[in-house]
Design an enzyme around this catalytic site. Structure first.
Site, mmCIF file in Angstrom:
data_model
loop_
_atom_site.group_PDB
_atom_site.id
_atom_site.type_symbol
_atom_site.label_atom_id
_atom_site.label_comp_id
_atom_site.label_asym_id
_atom_site.label_seq_id
_atom_site.Cartn_x
_atom_site.Cartn_y
_atom_site.Cartn_z
ATOM 1 N NE ARG A 117 6.498 63.298 -1.655
ATOM 2 C CZ ARG A 117 6.875 64.427 -1.315
ATOM 3 N NH1 ARG A 117 8.263 64.717 -1.018
ATOM 4 N NH2 ARG A 117 6.132 65.402 -0.781
ATOM 5 C CG LEU B 168 -0.531 48.683 5.703
ATOM 6 C CD1 LEU B 168 -0.091 49.586 4.342
ATOM 7 C CD2 LEU B 168 -0.627 47.247 5.811
ATOM 8 C CG ASN C 45 4.453 70.681 -10.447
ATOM 9 O OD1 ASN C 45 3.788 70.291 -9.453
ATOM 10 N ND2 ASN C 45 4.982 71.883 -10.401
ATOM 11 N NE ARG D 148 -4.195 57.475 5.562
ATOM 12 C CZ ARG D 148 -3.451 58.692 5.666
ATOM 13 N NH1 ARG D 148 -2.105 58.464 5.548
ATOM 14 N NH2 ARG D 148 -4.002 59.730 5.633
ATOM 15 N N GLY E 195 5.038 67.014 -6.373
ATOM 16 C CA GLY E 195 4.649 67.783 -7.608
ATOM 17 C C GLY E 195 3.331 67.266 -7.998
ATOM 18 C CG HIS E 196 -0.169 68.280 -7.412
ATOM 19 N ND1 HIS E 196 -0.782 67.162 -6.976
ATOM 20 C CD2 HIS E 196 0.066 69.182 -6.378
ATOM 21 C CE1 HIS E 196 -0.872 67.379 -5.722
ATOM 22 N NE2 HIS E 196 -0.186 68.497 -5.441
ATOM 23 C CG ASP E 197 -1.553 66.552 -14.888
ATOM 24 O OD1 ASP E 197 -2.059 65.782 -15.121
ATOM 25 O OD2 ASP E 197 -1.571 67.702 -15.604
ATOM 26 C CG ASP F 249 -2.262 63.347 -12.164
ATOM 27 O OD1 ASP F 249 -0.950 63.546 -12.315
ATOM 28 O OD2 ASP F 249 -3.017 63.884 -11.045
ATOM 29 N N GLY G 222 0.917 54.153 -5.711
ATOM 30 C CA GLY G 222 1.441 55.114 -6.149
ATOM 31 C C GLY G 222 1.994 56.322 -5.164
#
Length: 403
Positions: A109, A85, A153, A52, A149-151, A180, A107
């Protein structure tokens, strides 16, 4: 559509590897998605990364931009362009690239690509044979799909994190490798290649739902089988493969560094005992659970009597399965790493070389992280755009010019 194998790379091409001929559009993200794209690009795929305006994420003012670019290892081997975009012309440009691609990797949400107007429906309309790879933490559906969340979680919920406990406790933290990178990125790569192969065979594309939750659960399939047989039922740190046996665990040495002992099979354990002068110790061969504490204590004392490199030298070239635990600075200097060219240094940044290895079509790092971190609008020429079209997009603000 008949199966179409990747063409053999020409001697003059910048790209090289078994995936030469594969074309991938990557939506810039963090962590597992760019790592998946890096693997594909290292192995020869023609990947173009869509960023972006201003870059993603926003630059950290505490970091030197040049140093940050050199260290952006997972962005290597492919160029990127910065596209607005939010503008219809920007979305049209990306759809034009997608029409020429074999796969798209994103990748975000669930729902983010749809809000951009680049969800599966318009992309598969532009390219019915597209492998649309969606890499998320929780997956595309279920009650937690929209949650952050992250790895840890994801691996905590999948059950994978519990397997790394010691002495009955789960770990305080884990680097994002098992979740991940292993459960997410590698399964995204597998899903991408499987969907592309299917499309090359039958001409039909599809959506690939690659979640870290799913992948990290799959990674412990063998342990699930062991648990069903009662072979992995003790609290964390008390089982055969997580430190509960004297012959499969780490030991601290006299200098505070560590070695791995992994002499599970009797033949390997015999070498271990021979070199440590323990062949006359019957409790090491009994296999009785009540002898484990004694054996572990004995080995702890032995390994604590000499520095790590003493033990590495003693077992070098043997089947005793004793090797040093190296840190990130030491790992590139091991004899095995040097012999295999396991690491490469680009702009003074040490980074893993492409993997896996191929005897006929080896991969390579086609573009260093620093160069890959600078916008390259000219890369669109390889996707069918003319110089005049690129200049027009830059002039209208749809496409960022090179820095």
């Amino acid at each position: 559509m008949p199966y179409r194998p990747c063409p053999e790379p020409a001697a003059t091409t910048e790209r090289a590897g078994p995936l030469t001929g594969l074309r991938v559009v990557e939506m810039t993200g963090l962590g597992p998605a760019p790592y998946a794209a890096m693997i594909l690009a290292d192995l020869g795929a023609q990947v173009i990364r869509i960023d972006r305006p201003g870059g993603y994420p926003a630059p950290d003012p505490a970091l030197d931009p040049a140093a940050a670019g050199r260290a952006a290892v997972t962005y290597r081997s492919r160029p990127h362009v910065r596209v607005d975009l939010k503008a219809e012309a920007g979305r049209a440009l990306v759809l034009r690239l997608i029409a020429e691609a074999d796969a798209l990797i994103e990748g975000f949400r669930p729902g983010a690509m749809e809000r951009l107007g680049l969800g599966p429906e318009p992309c598969l309309a532009a390219n019915p044979a597209l492998a649309y790879v969606r890499m998320t933490g929780w997956g595309q559906d279920g009650p937690m799909a929209g949650m952050a969340g992250h790895d840890m979680n994801f691996t905590g919920l999948s059950g994978a994190l519990s397997l790394f406990g010691q002495d009955g406790r789960v770990p305080k933290g884990m680097p994002p490798l098992m979740g991940d990178m292993g459960g997410g990125a590698l399964f995204a790569v597998v899903g991408c290649l499987a969907a592309v192969m299917n499309a090359w065979r039958c001409g039909e594309g599809q959506v690939v739902d690659a979640s870290i939750l799913d992948g990290s659960a799959s990674l412990y399939a063998m342990v699930s089988g062991m648990a069903a047989l009662g072979l992995h039922e003790a609290p964390p740190g008390g089982n055969m493969l997580d430190g509960g046996r004297h012959c499969y665990r780490t030991y601290i040495c006299a200098d505070g560094k560590a070695v791995v002992v992994a002499a599970i099979e009797p033949a390997f354990r015999k070498v271990l005992l021979d070199r440590l002068g323990l062949t006359e110790e019957p409790r090491f061969l009994s296999g009785r659970a009540e002898d484990e504490a004694y054996c572990t204590s004995k080995l702890e004392a032995i390994f604590a009597s000499q520095p790590r490199d003493h033990w590495a030298a003693l077992f070098d070239g043997s089947d005793g399965c004793v090797t040093p635990v190296l840190d990130l600075a030491e790992a590139p200097g091991s004899a095995q790493a040097r012999a295999r060219g396991l690491f490469e240094t680009i702009d003074a940044v040490v980074q893993p070389a492409p993997a896996p290895r191929f005897c006929r079509t080896p991969g390579r790092i086609a573009l260093g992280p620093a160069d890959a971190s600078r916008p390259s609008p000219d890369a669109l020429c390889d996707w069918g755009l003319s110089e005049a079209e690129i200049d027009g997009l830059i002039g209208s603000g749809i496409l960022a010019d090179a820095d």
